[in-house]
Design an enzyme around this catalytic site. Sequence first.
Site, PDB file in Angstrom:
ATOM      1  CG  HIS A  65       3.132   0.696  -5.425  1.00 50.71           C
ATOM      2  ND1 HIS A  65       3.379   1.791  -4.637  1.00 50.71           N
ATOM      3  CD2 HIS A  65       3.679  -0.369  -4.798  1.00 50.71           C
ATOM      4  CE1 HIS A  65       4.045   1.401  -3.561  1.00 50.71           C
ATOM      5  NE2 HIS A  65       4.247   0.099  -3.630  1.00 50.71           N
TER       6      HIS A  65
ATOM      7  N   GLY B 169       8.698  -4.889  -8.615  1.00 51.10           N
ATOM      8  CA  GLY B 169       9.534  -3.776  -9.051  1.00 51.10           C
ATOM      9  C   GLY B 169      11.018  -4.079  -8.886  1.00 51.10           C
TER      10      GLY B 169
ATOM     11  N   GLY C 231       0.804  -1.215   0.000  1.00 54.57           N
ATOM     12  CA  GLY C 231       0.000   0.000   0.000  1.00 54.57           C
ATOM     13  C   GLY C 231       0.839   1.267   0.000  1.00 54.57           C
TER      14      GLY C 231
END
Length: 283
Positions: free
Chosen positions: A37, A147, A31
């Site tokens: 993201h 990532g 989050g």
Amino acid sequence: MIVVDKIDDVRKIVKKQKSQGMSIGLVPTMGYLHEGHLSLVKKAKENSDFVCASIFVNPIQFGPNEDYDKYPRDVKRDVKLLEENGCDLVFIPSVEEMYPNERLTTVSVSKITNKLCGAYRPGHFVGVCTVVTKLFNIFTPDIAVFGQKDAQQVAVIKKMVDDLNIPVKIIKAPIVREKDGLALSSRNIYLDADERKAALVLSKSLKEAKIMLEKGEKNASLIINIVKEVLKQEPLCEIQYVSCVHPDTLEDLTTIDDRALIALACYIGKTRLIDNLLWGEDI
Ligand code: PAF
């Protein structure tokens, strides 16, 4: 976008999508989403039909003196961003939903987790591998996107998937940076104005490394030294490590023949930041 907090609901929805011939993409997150993201979501959309994200600040990957309690959270904003970026489902479980019982089972990858960040964050990768395995078992995704900013995490998860024959394709997405070079991270929020300026030294040091590599430098120690020299010029920066390793095996390199990962971790004030340069590989 469907928002769920129960594992059973994820399973039902995924089963239905799969029965309609849809492939499933997963973007696991903790989050406090940023453009990095969202680039993972974009990559998942390019590579699968039904894109799922998870938002879970995983307590077991934080050490006792780390920032679990103060890790930034803004679920409402995250849900809005995911929806705007075309995510189809987001799973936001509670800690009890993910870890209802005493935990007797963990997933650990040896060797490559003992170095780089793993050397300074004991237990971190057991926490990551355990939660990611659980998410893979819950979603049974066809692809999952991670990532490259967390380069060691990508290498460890790839190895875990390979060693355990988990039927998911791991896709890497490039680091997303601010205009001035700072790699995006949810932890950048901890930096005050002076630290924010100082943090630019990380990407600056890697740029110097890149210039040397482009000129044909192959000596890994010289590359590490130039990165350290640049980092040392910034008084607010305390180096934790600078390494030059193979991107998959994470073995230390002495000579850079083709692919290499120059990875570093530094404290800027009290904030630990990581960054890296992937050389010889386009992602
Ligand atoms: O990279 C992260 O945000 C986390 O380590 C992950 C993969 C979501 C597991 O908690």
